[in-house]
Design an enzyme around this catalytic site. Structure first.
Site, mmCIF file in Angstrom:
data_model
loop_
_atom_site.group_PDB
_atom_site.id
_atom_site.type_symbol
_atom_site.label_atom_id
_atom_site.label_comp_id
_atom_site.label_asym_id
_atom_site.label_seq_id
_atom_site.Cartn_x
_atom_site.Cartn_y
_atom_site.Cartn_z
ATOM 1 N N GLU A 89 1.954 -9.630 11.387
ATOM 2 C CA GLU A 89 1.687 -9.268 9.982
ATOM 3 C C GLU A 89 3.000 -8.939 9.257
ATOM 4 O OE1 GLU A 89 -0.855 -5.835 9.719
ATOM 5 O OE2 GLU A 89 -1.156 -6.029 7.549
ATOM 6 N N ASP A 116 0.764 -1.239 0.000
ATOM 7 C CA ASP A 116 0.000 0.000 0.000
ATOM 8 C C ASP A 116 0.803 1.303 0.000
ATOM 9 O OD1 ASP A 116 -1.763 -2.070 0.436
ATOM 10 O OD2 ASP A 116 -2.698 -1.225 2.200
HETATM 11 C C1 DGY Z 1 -5.769 -2.097 4.439
HETATM 12 O O1 DGY Z 1 -6.934 -1.954 4.871
HETATM 13 O O2 DGY Z 1 -4.784 -1.607 5.000
HETATM 14 C C2 DGY Z 1 -5.572 -2.910 3.249
HETATM 15 O O3 DGY Z 1 -4.213 -3.166 3.017
HETATM 16 C C3 DGY Z 1 -6.186 -2.271 2.035
HETATM 17 O O4 DGY Z 1 -6.014 -3.108 0.948
#
Ligand code: DGY
Length: 430
Positions: free
Chosen positions: A395, A163
């Site tokens: 994560e 992201d």
């Molecule tokens: C989030 O909500 O951070 C996801 O990565 C969006 O795809």
């Protein structure tokens, strides 16, 4: 440090905890929805404990395909109230409520791995899956191919799955923030803001969602006109590899479908050129590319090392790329940081601006092993194992300290442990 036996049990517990019957959540709380590539990676882990469940996961994912062929990035199933932005903000008008963009196409590669472990018991279901994969991969070429570079572009940073990667900053700066209604981020209820994208980035993410929603998600149009467009080496390598895996499956199950086989082969030929075009002589690596300015982005990210996974290692650049790998390996304790640790914008804690992600490690490591880069593959695998032993199934992880970051008890970290970290440790290099 936890032992491999207790970690094995813990990994299974994490999968069970995030299991919603026929699909998995990436983690409870932070992501109460089904994500595209998270689901594919969940199946990898399930294949060691329950093959039927692994097949269910991928079939459920493929069933969310849009009529135009796109398999979306989020499926809103079950109780998804804690996730922002929810289906009302996407407003895609699909039968199954989804987001309006896609995510890295790893599904065909995972389906091939599942098939090798034990074919799906319903052969008609398998035919259906393969036809859906052909349509999705073809959709990428119609809706996301950059005609200049022949690489795959993203129209929203969320499409890349990476992201807030620094590589997208230049494209994001062009997005003029729209007049947005006030909103409340839910991610910050679960994770410290120093580990997540900034408010300004979220304003732009939501501006891009508004752009697609206001136009009712015309995907090919968005591919040419989105205010944000960037060619992603990650998407390009994932799709190239996925096409190679899809051809193997088509030859096995649908050899009479010569049209599909020829179509996918022609996409492979195009994407091979696309990948080579992403070579950036200035930084000596495959890098992102700005299709608007028609200029490469001058920084190395973890996706630069996906060339072996894409079977694109037989060129003059391989040695230079391995030099880049070794340079980075000397700068961090744990490989592979998502972004170059020597770059001024490297941030060891902030999501995709530095931390290590096990799914990327898994794909880079797989590619390295396949082409005989065993030592480097083992460095990645061992670092991935050590991170989990030190900090558990987070994560993502700080590549310098090994601290766990983002969501806890994460499905894909547990899955990658079961699929690769633990299996390879047991069986060594043979
Ligand atoms: C989030 O909500 O951070 C996801 O990565 C969006 O795809």
């Amino acid at each position: 440090m936890a032992t491999s036996n207790s970690l094995y049990q813990r990994a299974i517990d994490v999968l069970k905890q995030n299991d919603r019957g026929t699909y998995s959540l990436p983690t409870h709380g932070l992501y109460p929805v089904q994500f595209n590539w998270d689901s594919a990676f969940a199946a990898l882990g399930y294949r060691f404990i329950n093959q039927h469940r692994a097949w269910q996961e991928v079939m459920q994912l493929a069933s969310s395909q849009w009529p135009d062929g796109m398999i979306p990035h989020i499926m809103f199933r079950g109780d998804h109230d804690g996730y922002f932005p929810g289906p009302d903000i996407w407003n895609t008008g699909q039968f199954i409520e989804t987001s309006g963009i896609t995510q890295p196409p790893v599904l065909a590669s995972v389906v091939r791995q599942l098939d090798e472990a034990g074919p799906y018991r319903d052969v008609n279901g398998m035919y259906d899956m393969l036809r859906r994969l052909v349509r999705w991969h073809d959709w990428f070429m119609k809706a996301r191919l950059d005609p200049q570079s022949l690489g795959i572009q993203i129209i929203h940073p969320w499409e890349s799955g990476r992201d807030n990667l620094t590589d997208w900053d230049q494209g994001m700066a062009r997005v003029e923030i729209a007049d947005l209604p006030p909103y409340t981020r839910r991610d910050l209820d679960h994770v410290d803001s120093s580990q997540r994208p900034t408010k300004e980035q979220y304003d732009r993410y939501l501006t891009l969602v508004k752009f697609g929603r206001d136009r009712h998600w015309p995907q090919a149009y968005l591919g040419q006109n989105s205010p944000f467009r960037m060619v992603d080496p990650g998407m390009t390598a994932f799709l190239l590899r996925a096409n190679r895996d899809l051809i193997v499956l088509l030859n096995k199950y649908l050899p009479e479908d010569t049209d599909s086989i020829a179509l996918i082969q022609s996409h492979i030929n195009t994407l091979e050129l696309g990948w080579l075009n992403l070579w950036n002589p200035k930084v000596q690596a495959y890098t992102a590319y700005d299709p608007v300015l028609q200029q490469p982005i001058d920084s190395v990210s973890a996706a630069s090392f996906l060339s072996c996974y894409a079977s694109m290692h037989n060129d003059l650049h391989h040695g230079h790329l391995m030099d880049q790998f070794d340079r980075i390996a000397n700068k961090v304790k744990f490989m592979v940081p998502s972004f170059d640790p020597e770059h001024a914008d490297f941030d060891a804690k902030r999501y995709w601006r530095g931390p290590v992600w096990h799914v990327i490690n898994n794909r880079i490591g797989l590619g390295f092993s396949e082409v005989g880069e065993h030592e480097r593959a083992e460095r990645i695998r061992k670092d991935s194992e050590d991170l989990i032993a030190q900090s558990s199934f987070y994560e993502y992880f700080n590549p310098i300290t090994g601290d766990g970051l983002g969501g806890k008890d994460f499905t894909w970290t547990a899955s990658v442990y079961l699929d690769w970290v633990m299996q390879e440790a047991d069986h060594g290099q043979d």
